[in-house]
Design a protein around this motif. Structure first.
Motif, PDB file in Angstrom:
ATOM      1  N   ARG A  96       1.233   5.598  -0.682  1.00  0.00           N
ATOM      2  CA  ARG A  96       0.477   6.849  -0.597  1.00  0.00           C
ATOM      3  C   ARG A  96       1.030   7.835  -1.619  1.00  0.00           C
ATOM      4  NH1 ARG A  96      -0.510  10.519   4.849  1.00  0.00           N
ATOM      5  NH2 ARG A  96      -1.943  12.028   3.888  1.00  0.00           N
ATOM      6  N   GLU A 137      -3.631  10.162  -1.304  1.00  0.00           N
ATOM      7  CA  GLU A 137      -4.473   9.001  -1.550  1.00  0.00           C
ATOM      8  C   GLU A 137      -3.657   7.718  -1.362  1.00  0.00           C
ATOM      9  OE1 GLU A 137      -7.661   9.082  -2.204  1.00  0.00           O
ATOM     10  OE2 GLU A 137      -7.830  11.272  -2.374  1.00  0.00           O
ATOM     11  N   PHE A 138      -4.311   6.639  -0.983  1.00  0.00           N
ATOM     12  CA  PHE A 138      -3.656   5.342  -0.807  1.00  0.00           C
ATOM     13  C   PHE A 138      -3.990   4.431  -1.985  1.00  0.00           C
ATOM     14  CE2 PHE A 138      -3.812   7.032   3.475  1.00  0.00           C
ATOM     15  CZ  PHE A 138      -2.545   6.718   3.953  1.00  0.00           C
ATOM     16  N   THR A 168       0.851  -1.190   0.000  1.00  0.00           N
ATOM     17  CA  THR A 168       0.000   0.000   0.000  1.00  0.00           C
ATOM     18  C   THR A 168       0.887   1.240   0.000  1.00  0.00           C
ATOM     19  OG1 THR A 168      -1.724  -1.178   1.229  1.00  0.00           O
ATOM     20  CG2 THR A 168      -1.836   1.231   1.186  1.00  0.00           C
TER      21      THR A 168
END
Length: 722
Positions: free
Chosen positions: A325, A329-330, A323
């Motif tokens: 960033r 936003e991720f 994940t």
């Protein structure tokens, strides 16, 4: 130069008038000798003048500046030619072949062309195919030659000739026997010199052998192993121009040995050569301590290669969802996609795989950002005004061209140019770089190896072949690197791969190769190859994956801690059965009186080989003196002074057990005092062997004693304790 012989049908008459030693036997012989010397002096004068003219011409060419890449390449080639000619002063001309058809060709250190570019060369390079009969023609197989002449010079002056008719009227065991024995009887200077004028047929066969795979050359003391190895380098660089673009690596057993041979290849004009020991192959890494033979043997085993491969392999990331960033936003990269990414770099070094995966990660994140943006635009088209405002905010950082509206300015979708710009910003973003470093950290080879070899649990996991006692011995070693650590460190560095290659420095390819651990050489030559451990052989293969290797040595002189006693055992881990064997059988250096001592020593060493056959006698029997231990140092000092007086202008060396070196150094500051291992490959006019019983009492002591006995060219003395 190809020309008709001035001697015509009188070749045999002149030859029989000149003895192999050059000494006249009658007025007619003296007249013939003077005529032959005068003839060769005239040719030498013309060759020197031609060489000097070419040197001046090349020097003028090299004074111009290089304006482009092609011109720089041309100037590098010219500089190599210039260096070769500039160094070719001593023994510029040393041989001559008189053909059965009456033609004459001279052989020398370098090739010289005539003013007539299309004509025959004035002087044949000793490595040229046309010069080979100078080393290989015999009365049984004259190879189109009627006579071979060795020309002896001092500087620009011819001082003698030695003739060999090839019609069977005069027989000799050796090629150019007079010239060879004269060279062997000369005083030693402490440095090896080129031997191109006295190479023998079995040596020449090895020098000119194909370089397509491993060639393992067995040769006892004094057989010219080192001469063959170095002249093979010069021959290969001459015969295979592409090899010079990659350079040749010469591995020797010690810095002292490399100093001893340092003048040979430069004297032959070769610059594409890197000389090193296994301990100095890694830039900026040095051995900091001695180690026990037990540990050296343990860490030299081939098992470490697989152990290190598995250890470094265990440090690669495992597939999982990532994940990241970006712009608040991720974005998730699925575990399956990460697994495919990792599979695509399987087999690459750690850092190169990391670099490739980081680049793929940048692409995947870019695609995720673009996909999400397109989804937002599609949603906007369905009337979600609040989403439109969100899209506008997320686009405010995007690159916009100075021209009219395009891409996202028109329809909210990114153009190819904008996508490339986004990918570039992601690749340069510090936050993304920190994420990659945390996911796939940069590793240091030294820290990594030290972490393995000091951790018993890791050693038991990755090197299960080691016993518990062996693991403890390895794990409790002191911190500085020992000699056997260097191949392990090299293996780890290779498995990790370079983060950044050092910038090239220096004018010659050897300068570039010397600074880069991962340089791939065109050929590797190894002297005293019997001393290499299995892991050191792996170091060699990493630098020459083509296996274009020439290894010379004497399996009966092996002193290293490893357990092999045959060449098949020594190279099994590196080459399996795919290698070629060659042998040197004649001892030129060590006199017959000394070689007669070696048979019993070899048998005590467990060897099934016969010593090489000595072809010269010095007329001096080896001597032995018995001395009390308390008087050993003073007696050695007196013996050395006597040897120095007898061999004034030459060299004297002292060989002793390691535990006696310090006391002998205290009284013998002006001569080399070495252990048998340190004396490998060296030679002196006279050698003093101190406490031979002490040498024989050590590990592989009889092999070491065999080495110590065979270092002299004239006189051997021994001091035994009584």
């Amino acid at each position: 130069m190809r020309r008709k012989s001035a001697l015509g049908n009188g070749i045999a008459d002149v030859t029989t008038a000149i003895t192999r030693s050059g000494a006249p036997t009658s007025p007619a012989a003296e007249a013939a000798r003077r005529a032959a010397v005068a003839e060769e002096q005239e040719f030498l004068d013309s060759a020197v003048a031609r060489r000097d003219g070419l040197v001046d011409h090349l020097q003028a060419e090299l004074s111009s500046a290089a304006l482009d890449v092609l011109e720089r390449a041309r100037l590098r080639m010219l500089r190599q030619q210039y260096e070769q000619l500039r160094r070719a002063q001593e023994r510029l001309v040393f041989g001559r072949l008189d053909g059965l058809d009456g033609t004459v060709r001279h052989v020398g250190r370098v090739g010289l062309r005539n003013d007539d570019e299309d004509g025959e060369p004035l002087l044949l390079d000793w490595r040229a195919p046309a010069a080979r009969p100078f080393y290989t023609a015999t009365a049984v197989d004259p190879q189109g030659q009627a006579r071979r002449r060795h020309i002896r010079t001092t500087g620009p002056v011819v001082v003698g000739v030695d003739d060999e008719p090839l019609d069977g009227t005069m027989t000799a065991e050796l090629v150019g026997e007079g010239a060879l024995l004269a060279a062997l009887d000369q005083r030693r200077t402490g440095h090896m010199s080129a031997a191109i004028s006295t190479l023998q047929r079995e040596q020449d066969d090895i020098i000119r052998a194909e370089a397509t795979g491993p060639l393992i050359v067995q040769g006892g003391p004094g057989t010219g192993k080192t001469v063959v190895a170095l002249h093979r380098v010069a021959y290969l660089l001459f015969a295979h121009s592409a090899m010079a673009d990659q350079a040749v690596l010469v591995l020797g057993p010690s810095p002292r040995f490399l100093q001893y041979i340092a003048q040979v290849l430069p004297a032959l004009g070769e610059t594409a050569v890197v000389s090193a020991t296994c301990d100095t192959l890694l830039p900026d890494i040095r051995v900091g301590r001695d180690e026990s033979r037990t540990l050296a043997e343990i860490k030299g085993r081939a098992l470490w290669q697989a152990a290190l491969e598995n250890y470094v392999g265990s440090l690669f990331p495992r597939p999982r969802e990532l994940t990241l960033r970006w712009e608040g936003e991720f974005y998730a990269i699925p575990a399956g996609t990460v697994a495919q990414m990792l599979a695509s770099v399987r087999g690459r070094p750690y850092h190169r795989a990391r670099e490739a995966c980081a680049e793929q990660l940048h692409h995947l994140l870019t695609e995720a950002v673009v996909d999400q943006r397109e989804a937002l635009v599609n949603a906007m088209d369905e009337g979600f005004e609040d989403i439109l405002a969100r899209v506008d905010r997320s686009m405010q950082h995007d690159h916009r061209s100075a021209g009219g509206p395009t891409g996202s300015d028109v329809d909210g979708l990114l153009s190819e140019e904008e996508i490339d710009a986004l990918r570039g910003r992601i690749a340069e973003n510090a936050s993304i770089a920190r994420f990659v470093e945390a996911w796939w950290p940069t590793l240091d080879a030294e820290d990594l190896l030290r972490g393995l070899v000091t951790d018993r649990a890791l050693l038991a996991r990755f090197a299960p072949q080691l016993s518990a006692a062996e693991i403890t011995a390895v794990a409790t070693e002191p911190a500085p690197w020992a000699s056997s650590d260097i191949p392990l460190l090299d293996a780890v560095a290779d498995l990790l791969g370079e983060i950044e290659a050092p910038p090239p420095q220096g004018e010659f390819v050897a300068d570039h190769a010397r600074r880069q651990r991962g340089w791939v050489y065109g050929h590797v030559v190894i002297d005293e190859a019997q001393e290499l451990s299995e892991m050191q052989w792996q170091m060699v293969l990493r630098r020459c994956p083509s296996r274009s290797v020439t290894a010379v040595g004497d399996i009966d002189q092996t002193e290293a801690a490893h357990r092999h006693t045959t060449w098949a055992q020594a190279v099994q881990a590196a080459f399996g059965q795919r290698w070629t064997a060659a042998e040197l059988t004649i001892c030129y250096r060590t006199p017959r009186e000394v070689m007669d001592l070696t048979g019993p020593v070899l048998r005590r060493a467990g060897s099934h080989n016969s010593p090489p056959r000595a072809v010269r006698s010095c007329g001096i029997d080896p001597w032995v003196r018995t001395v009390a231990p308390a008087e050993l140092a003073d007696t050695a000092a007196r013996a050395v002074r006597q040897l120095q007086q007898r061999w004034h202008g030459g060299t004297v060396g002292v060989i002793a057990p390691a535990d006696r070196i310090a006391e002998l150094h205290a009284v013998l500051a002006d001569v080399p005092v070495l252990t048998a291992v340190q004396s490998k490959g060296l030679e002196w006019d006279a050698a003093l062997l101190v406490d031979p019983q002490g040498i024989a009492a050590g590990p592989r002591g009889w092999n070491a004693l065999y080495v110590a006995l065979t270092r002299c060219t004239q006189e051997l003395g021994q001091l035994v304790l009584g």
